[in-house]
Design a protein around this motif. Structure first.
Motif, PDB file in Angstrom:
ATOM      1  N   PHE A  70      -1.315   1.025  -6.144  1.00 19.60           N
ATOM      2  CA  PHE A  70      -1.870  -0.189  -5.536  1.00 19.60           C
ATOM      3  C   PHE A  70      -3.179  -0.606  -6.203  1.00 19.60           C
ATOM      4  O   PHE A  70      -3.344  -1.766  -6.592  1.00 19.60           O
ATOM      5  CB  PHE A  70      -2.102   0.010  -4.040  1.00 19.60           C
ATOM      6  CG  PHE A  70      -2.953  -1.067  -3.420  1.00 19.60           C
ATOM      7  CD1 PHE A  70      -2.393  -2.285  -3.083  1.00 19.60           C
ATOM      8  CD2 PHE A  70      -4.308  -0.878  -3.217  1.00 19.60           C
ATOM      9  CE1 PHE A  70      -3.177  -3.304  -2.536  1.00 19.60           C
ATOM     10  CE2 PHE A  70      -5.094  -1.881  -2.670  1.00 19.60           C
ATOM     11  CZ  PHE A  70      -4.526  -3.096  -2.330  1.00 19.60           C
ATOM     12  N   GLY A  71      -4.138   0.310  -6.304  1.00 19.87           N
ATOM     13  CA  GLY A  71      -5.462  -0.042  -6.793  1.00 19.87           C
ATOM     14  C   GLY A  71      -5.446  -0.603  -8.197  1.00 19.87           C
ATOM     15  O   GLY A  71      -6.053  -1.650  -8.471  1.00 19.87           O
ATOM     16  N   GLU A  72      -4.758   0.072  -9.098  1.00 20.54           N
ATOM     17  CA  GLU A  72      -4.720  -0.379 -10.492  1.00 20.54           C
ATOM     18  C   GLU A  72      -4.016  -1.732 -10.607  1.00 20.54           C
ATOM     19  O   GLU A  72      -4.485  -2.631 -11.316  1.00 20.54           O
ATOM     20  CB  GLU A  72      -4.011   0.661 -11.360  1.00 20.54           C
ATOM     21  CG  GLU A  72      -4.093   0.368 -12.846  1.00 20.54           C
ATOM     22  CD  GLU A  72      -3.531   1.488 -13.704  1.00 20.54           C
ATOM     23  OE1 GLU A  72      -3.743   1.444 -14.930  1.00 20.54           O
ATOM     24  OE2 GLU A  72      -2.868   2.394 -13.152  1.00 20.54           O
ATOM     25  N   LEU A  73      -2.908  -1.880  -9.900  1.00 18.20           N
ATOM     26  CA  LEU A  73      -2.176  -3.147  -9.962  1.00 18.20           C
ATOM     27  C   LEU A  73      -3.003  -4.282  -9.377  1.00 18.20           C
ATOM     28  O   LEU A  73      -3.067  -5.383  -9.941  1.00 18.20           O
ATOM     29  CB  LEU A  73      -0.857  -3.008  -9.204  1.00 18.20           C
ATOM     30  CG  LEU A  73       0.084  -4.213  -9.275  1.00 18.20           C
ATOM     31  CD1 LEU A  73       0.512  -4.475 -10.713  1.00 18.20           C
ATOM     32  CD2 LEU A  73       1.320  -3.983  -8.391  1.00 18.20           C
ATOM     33  N   LEU A  93       0.823  -1.213   0.000  1.00 21.95           N
ATOM     34  CA  LEU A  93       0.000   0.000   0.000  1.00 21.95           C
ATOM     35  C   LEU A  93       0.854   1.259   0.000  1.00 21.95           C
ATOM     36  O   LEU A  93       0.409   2.323  -0.444  1.00 21.95           O
ATOM     37  CB  LEU A  93      -0.919   0.006   1.214  1.00 21.95           C
ATOM     38  CG  LEU A  93      -2.322  -0.595   1.083  1.00 21.95           C
ATOM     39  CD1 LEU A  93      -3.187   0.220   0.127  1.00 21.95           C
ATOM     40  CD2 LEU A  93      -2.281  -2.044   0.682  1.00 21.95           C
ATOM     41  N   SER A  94       2.081   1.175   0.515  1.00 20.51           N
ATOM     42  CA  SER A  94       2.937   2.352   0.600  1.00 20.51           C
ATOM     43  C   SER A  94       3.504   2.758  -0.753  1.00 20.51           C
ATOM     44  O   SER A  94       4.077   3.840  -0.889  1.00 20.51           O
ATOM     45  CB  SER A  94       4.096   2.096   1.567  1.00 20.51           C
ATOM     46  OG  SER A  94       4.884   1.009   1.111  1.00 20.51           O
ATOM     47  N   GLU A  95       3.340   1.908  -1.754  1.00 17.08           N
ATOM     48  CA  GLU A  95       3.859   2.196  -3.090  1.00 17.08           C
ATOM     49  C   GLU A  95       2.748   2.715  -3.990  1.00 17.08           C
ATOM     50  O   GLU A  95       1.591   2.305  -3.855  1.00 17.08           O
ATOM     51  CB  GLU A  95       4.472   0.926  -3.690  1.00 17.08           C
ATOM     52  CG  GLU A  95       5.653   0.402  -2.884  1.00 17.08           C
ATOM     53  CD  GLU A  95       6.122  -0.971  -3.328  1.00 17.08           C
ATOM     54  OE1 GLU A  95       7.181  -1.394  -2.861  1.00 17.08           O
ATOM     55  OE2 GLU A  95       5.408  -1.615  -4.136  1.00 17.08           O
ATOM     56  N   PRO A  96       3.055   3.611  -4.926  1.00 15.16           N
ATOM     57  CA  PRO A  96       2.010   4.138  -5.803  1.00 15.16           C
ATOM     58  C   PRO A  96       1.447   3.057  -6.721  1.00 15.16           C
ATOM     59  O   PRO A  96       2.141   2.111  -7.095  1.00 15.16           O
ATOM     60  CB  PRO A  96       2.738   5.219  -6.613  1.00 15.16           C
ATOM     61  CG  PRO A  96       4.185   4.866  -6.539  1.00 15.16           C
ATOM     62  CD  PRO A  96       4.378   4.214  -5.203  1.00 15.16           C
TER      63      PRO A  96
END
Length: 243
Positions: A119-122, A114-117
């Motif tokens: 998350f949702g799309e991936l 979650l800390s990485e940009p």
């Protein structure tokens, strides 16, 4: 207790004499940790040079080798942004290609932090490909982001991960994250890295949560001596007393 064996992580050859890197080594270790009591494995596939890779061919090779050696053992891989050089678009392109792998070569689940940009799309790309997602939640802020995403209920597991914490701070940090997750429906898996590893294995036992252990998280056994291998770490974790 469900325990996932994290076989290699980002470690390089030479950090431990029994660190598995190639598909054949990962497959042999998967057999060993399964016999020791692990219910799943998490691996970081490598390319021909030994570097971490998100390339479909490398992910497929590692997954296929483990499945052949340990049929039915769930196989998970990392999507850590650092593997793509910190570029979320490069990572998304690489992971999107996994959908074209034969079913037997696709991992069962992946970890997405979650800390990485991105998350949702991936996460959505993985779910559409029939690959489960473990949400890597490191902080209370990550927990809030997961809740806001609307994807919490679709996660295979929520990984409550304590990174870079001293021994004495491991449990308080984990408690803060667990409290912020509230009633999110996905199963929790609690673990730490480095000095936080063994106190959080014990805390997971106390709370009745799943956990993970392996050379990715620690090179030391609970007594502070050198870990023999991944299978020994699994055996030690399964016999760990609660606090």
């Amino acid at each position: 207790m469900f325990i996932k064996a994290c076989l290699n992580g980002s470690r390089s050859a030479g950090e431990h004499p029994r660190l598995p890197l190639t598909p054949a080594e990962l497959a042999a270790d998967a057999v060993a940790v399964r016999l020791a009591g692990a219910g799943a494995v998490h691996v970081h596939p490598r390319d021909a040079t030994g570097r971490e890779s998100l390339d479909a061919a490398d992910v497929g090779a590692a997954t296929t080798a483990i499945r052949a050696a340990a049929p039915g053992l769930p196989v998970g891989v990392s999507t850590g942004l650092w593997i793509a050089g910190g570029d979320a678009s490069v990572r998304l392109e690489a992971v999107t290609a996994w959908a074209a792998l034969p079913a037997g070569a696709r991992p069962d689940f992946t970890s997405v932090n979650l800390s990485e940009p991105g998350f949702g799309e991936l996460a959505r790309v993985l779910l559409e490909a029939g690959i489960g997602v473990e949400a890597g939640v490191w902080t209370p802020a990550d927990a809030a982001t997961l809740t806001a995403s609307g994807l919490a209920g679709r996660m295979t597991r929520i990984l409550v991960e304590v990174i870079d914490a001293p021994y004495e701070e491991a449990v308080p940090r984990a408690t803060a994250v667990l409290d912020r997750l509230g009633g999110s429906p996905a199963p929790r898996l609690l673990h730490g890295e480095g000095p936080a590893t063994w106190p959080l294995v014990a805390e997971a036992v106390r709370l009745g949560l799943a956990t993970r252990i392996g050379l990715e998280d620690t090179l030391l056994d609970p007594d502070g001596g050198p870990a023999a291998d991944n299978a020994d770490l699994v055996r030690r974790a399964l016999s760990a007393p609660s606090p």
